[in-house]
Design an enzyme around this catalytic site. Structure first.
Site, short mmCIF file in Angstrom:
data_model
loop_
_atom_site.label_atom_id
_atom_site.label_comp_id
_atom_site.label_asym_id
_atom_site.label_seq_id
_atom_site.Cartn_x
_atom_site.Cartn_y
_atom_site.Cartn_z
N SER A 24 0.87 -1.17 0.00
CA SER A 24 0.00 0.00 0.00
C SER A 24 0.91 1.22 0.00
O SER A 24 1.86 1.29 0.78
CB SER A 24 -0.90 0.00 1.23
OG SER A 24 -1.83 1.06 1.13
N GLU A 25 0.62 2.19 -0.87
CA GLU A 25 1.59 3.26 -1.10
C GLU A 25 1.79 4.16 0.12
O GLU A 25 2.74 4.94 0.17
CB GLU A 25 1.25 4.08 -2.35
CG GLU A 25 -0.11 4.74 -2.36
CD GLU A 25 -1.15 3.91 -3.12
OE1 GLU A 25 -1.12 2.67 -2.98
OE2 GLU A 25 -1.98 4.51 -3.81
N ASN A 26 0.89 4.07 1.10
CA ASN A 26 1.09 4.85 2.31
C ASN A 26 2.04 4.17 3.30
O ASN A 26 2.06 4.52 4.48
CB ASN A 26 -0.25 5.20 2.97
CG ASN A 26 -1.09 3.99 3.28
OD1 ASN A 26 -1.10 3.04 2.50
ND2 ASN A 26 -1.78 4.00 4.39
#
Lengths: 215, 212, 215, 212
Positions: C47-49
C-alpha cells in the site's frame, strides 16, 4: 614566536564549536578536535558511515569492528545516538543539516576554495571519499592545517594549484600561526600567535591581509 | 509541510496551535487538503491557506477546501504523490532537481522540461523546501530522535528532512538511550522542537533555535 | 451472453497473480481482488502509504486508524509485514520493484495509454494521488473496468479523450465482456465471455481486434 | 554492488563464493577497493575485476588493487562518496538523473553537464544500476526482511534497492513475524535471496527468481 602544536590547533578549533552543534570531523587530524570538546556541551558528532552521536574510542577489550568511524577506527555510541544508511547520512551532509565540518587541507584559497583530496601527482592513486560532499554540504566548513609546507610555502594561497575539492566552501582556517576568515571578500586575520605581526604574516603568505571585522 | 495521509499521522494539536496563533497566507505542503472539521480542514475553514501543494485534495468531506477552491481563494498545485515525496526528499538531501518518469505525457507535466534518458522519458522536477514542518510521531527523546506508529509514519520522516524548522508532536517522550539506536527512524538532527501532547496537556521536550 | 459482475472481474484478475508477486491494488474496485487471492499463495500486498504485507480488514472491534490502506480503510498487517515512509514506498513503485499493479480506468487506449484520474470536466476538483506513479512504475499494470460506459461507449479506445495518467503503461485489461492485451502492437483479445463473438466485440469497441498469440 | 565500509558490513562469505564460482570481467560498485587479503581484495588478487566504481580505493593495505591499477588491468571510476550513495539511490528509486552540488568545479565533474539552479551550481549525475548486490545483514526472515548491526549497515539498504538481484548473507534467520515491523530496515521486496552464514555452515533461507 611560538607555533601552535597540532594538538593546540585542535583545541583552538574546539573552542569555536557551540552548544547544540551537529559536527563532522574529517579523518586524520580533525578527529582530534573531539578530545577538546567540553563534556558539558551537548555536541553531536556525525560520521558519514552512518552514525550520529558518536562517542570516544572504546576500551581495548570493548572494540566492536561494526562500530567504526569514517577513518575506520573503533568508536562508541552515546545514549541518544542512532544508526542510518549511507543515503540518509549524505542527505544530512549535502542537505545542509550538519552545522560544522572540520577538514584538513593541502591548500585553501583566500576565497574559500579547498584542495585536500589529490596532490595532482601523475602516479598517485586517487581517492576522494566523502571530502567533496562535506566540503560543499556543511553549513560551515572549517579547515585546520599548518600554515606552511615543510619547504616553507604558504598553504593559504591566492589560487589553489592542487586539484580542488570544492569551490568557495571554506569559511575559516585554523593554523599553527594564525586563524583566518576566508570568503568572497578575501582573507582576513582573526587572531595570531604572540610575537607575530601582520607584516610578517603577509610576508610568509605573500597575501594582502587585513584584520577581520571587530578584531 | 504537514505530515499525514488521510487522518493517520496528522499533527492535529500542532495545527490547532497554528490556527490559534493566527498565522495567515500560508503555503501548505501536505498529501491531502483536509477532511471534516479538524486538522487541515480547520486551517481551511479559518481561511489561513493561500496555496496548497498536494496530491489528493478531493475527499468525501473536504468541503472546506472545496469551497475555498471554487471561490478562487486558494491556489492549488497538484503533484503526483510519488513526485511530492521525491521533491520533498530532494529538498532534504540537497539536490537541485531530479528527472522523474512520473507524469510524463500528462497535464501535470505541461510546460515542464523533459528529457529522454536511456530510452525512457523523464520530467524535470524541483525540490520543495519549507520553513516549517509540523509532524506527528509516537515517541521521542530530548535529542529529537523519533519513532512512529504503523502507517502514521507516511510523510513525516521525509518532511522532517526538508524544513528549516521541524516541530514534532509525540505521544510520549522517553529518556535518552531508551530508543534502540537501530530503530530510530528520524535522527534528532532533523527535529528542532518536540512537544509532548498527551490528552489535554502538552510539554516542550526539545527546543532548538531555528533559522526559519 | 452473460456479463461478468465486478466481483467476477476481480476474481478473474486474481487468477493471473502468481506466487511470490509484490502487488499494489488501486483504491476502489481493484481492492476487491484481495478477496480472491488464494491463501496458499505467498502474495505480498503493498500500500503506497507505507505498508508491505498488508492483510485483510480487521474485526470491527480491532480497528486501528493508524493502520489504513491507500483508500483510508482499516487493514491489518501479516507476520512478515513492514512499515516505511512515503519516500521508500514510492521508490518501490517508481523503481520497478512492484511486480503488478491493478488499477481502475475511465479509458485505456489500444497502445496501453491510461486515463483514470480526471474526467476533464472544467468544474471538477482534480486529485491524482499515486495513480501516475503506479501507472508507470509497476513492472506490469493491469486495468479492471467495465468495457462500456453507461451510455454504451467503449472505454477501450484508439486514443484516450480523457486526460492521461500515463503513456503506454498498461499491458492487460480485464472487463465484464473480455480480457485484452494492449501495447505497441495494439489490442488483442485474450478471452471473452461465452456467447460473444470477435465480430460483435469489434462492433462494440469500434476497434480492429485480433486474437492474442496462442489463444 | 558489494556493501561495506572498511571491513564493516562486507559480505566476505558471498565474495568467497564469487571467487570460487569463477565469475570474471566484473564491474564492482563498492565504497572501497579491498584491503588485506580477504573480501574484495581476494577478488582483486584473483584478477576478476575489470572495472571498479568507488569513492576510496586507496587504503594502507590495498596492495592488490594498487598493483592491478598501476598495471592498467583495472579501470577506476572515482565517485565522491555521497554521489555514489545518491546515484545508487536514484537507481533504486527509478530516477533518470539528479542534479547534485557535490564535485562542482572539480576534476571529478570534468566533462559533465552542469546547471545553475536558484543561484547554486549542480552537476548532472546518472543512476548506477547493478545486476547483483551482495550485502551483509545481521538478521533476516524468509520474506527477505533485514535488520543490520551498527555502522555495518552503511551501503547495504540502498544497494539492495538498486540491483536486479540482491543476495544477502545474514548471521541469523528468525521466523516470520519475529522482526518488529517498525524496525525492518530493508523490506523483503528488495531482497531476492538470503543465505545464513553461521561459522562454517550456510543455508539458503529465501530463494526467488531473479531477472538479472
Amino acid at each position: 614566536m611560538q607555533r601552535l602544536s597540532r594538538t593546540a590547533i585542535a583545541a583552538r578549533v574546539a573552542k569555536d564549536i557551540p552548544e547544540g552543534a551537529y559536527v563532522n570531523l574529517g579523518i586524520g587530524l580533525p578527529t582530534r578536535v573531539a578530545d577538546f570538546l567540553p563534556i558539558e556541551r551537548d555536541i553531536f558528532l556525525h560520521s558519514e558511515n552512518g552514525i550520529l552521536g558518536m562517542g570516544p574510542a572504546p576500551a581495548e577489550d570493548d572494540v566492536n569492528w561494526e562500530l567504526i568511524n569514517a577513518g575506520k577506527q573503533p568508536v562508541t555510541l552515546l545514549a541518544g545516538g542512532s544508526f542510518f544508511h549511507h543515503g540518509d547520512s549524505f542527505a544530512m551532509i549535502r542537505g545542509g543539516h550538519i552545522d560544522i565540518c572540520v577538514l584538513g587541507a593541502f591548500q585553501v584559497s583566500v576565497t574559500g576554495d579547498l584542495a585536500n583530496w589529490h596532490t595532482g601527482a601523475a602516479d598517485a592513486i586517487p581517492a576522494v571519499g566523502g571530502a567533496m560532499d562535506l566540503a560543499i554540504g556543511a553549513k560551515r566548513v572549517m579547515v585546520m592545517m599548518e600554515l606552511q609546507t615543510k619547504s616553507g610555502e604558504s598553504k593559504l594561497v591566492e589560487t589553489c594549484s592542487y586539484p580542488l575539492t570544492g569551490v568557495a566552501c571554506v569559511s575559516r582556517v585554523y593554523t599553527d600561526l594564525a586563524v583566518f576568515d576566508v570568503g568572497p571578500a578575501g582573507a582576513s586575520v582573526v587572531e595570531m600567535v604572540d610575537g607575530l605581526t601582520l607584516d610578517a604574516l603577509q610576508d610568509m603568505t605573500q597575501l594582502d591581509l587585513k584584520w577581520a571585522q571587530g578584531q | 509541510m504537514i505530515s499525514g495521509f488521510g487522518d493517520a499521522g496528522v499533527p492535529n494539536e500542532l495545527i490547532d496551535a497554528l490556527v490559534e496563533g493566527g498565522a495567515t497566507d500560508l503555503t501548505v505542503i501536505c498529501n491531502n487538503a483536509g477532511a471534516g472539521e479538524t486538522g487541515i480542514a480547520a486551517l481551511m475553514k479559518a481561511n489561513r491557506v493561500r496555496r496548497i501543494i498536494c496530491s489528493f485534495p478531493r475527499q468525501a468531506t473536504s468541503h472546506h477546501f472545496d469551497a475555498r477552491y471554487r471561490a478562487g481563494e486558494i491556489e492549488l498545485e497538484l503533484v503526483p504523490q510519488g513526485n511530492l515525496a521525491a521533491r520533498i526528499q530532494a529538498a532534504g538531501a540537497g539536490f537541485g532537481a531530479i528527472y522523474t518518469p512520473t507524469g510524463f505525457g500528462t497535464l501535470l507535466a505541461e510546460g515542464k522540461e523533459t528529457r529522454e534518458i536511456e530510452g525512457r522519458n523523464y520530467v524535470l522536477e524541483y525540490p520543495i523546501h519549507a520553513d516549517f514542518a509540523l509532524i506527528k510521531a509516537r515517541t521521542g527523546d530530548r535529542w529529537g530522535n523519533l519513532v512512529y506508529s504503523k502507517a502514521a509514519r507516511n510523510f513525516a520522516p521525509i518532511m522532517a528532512m526538508a524544513a528549516k524548522c521541524t516541530i514534532a508532536q509525540v505521544s510520549e517522550t522517553v529518556s535518552l538511550g531508551s530508543l534502540d539506536p537501530e530503530l530510530v527512524i528520524t535522527p534528532g538532527i532533523f527535529v528542532q522542537k518536540i512537544v509532548e501532547c498527551a490528552g489535554p496537556s502538552s510539554a516542550v521536550r526539545k527546543e532548538e533555535t531555528c533559522s526559519a
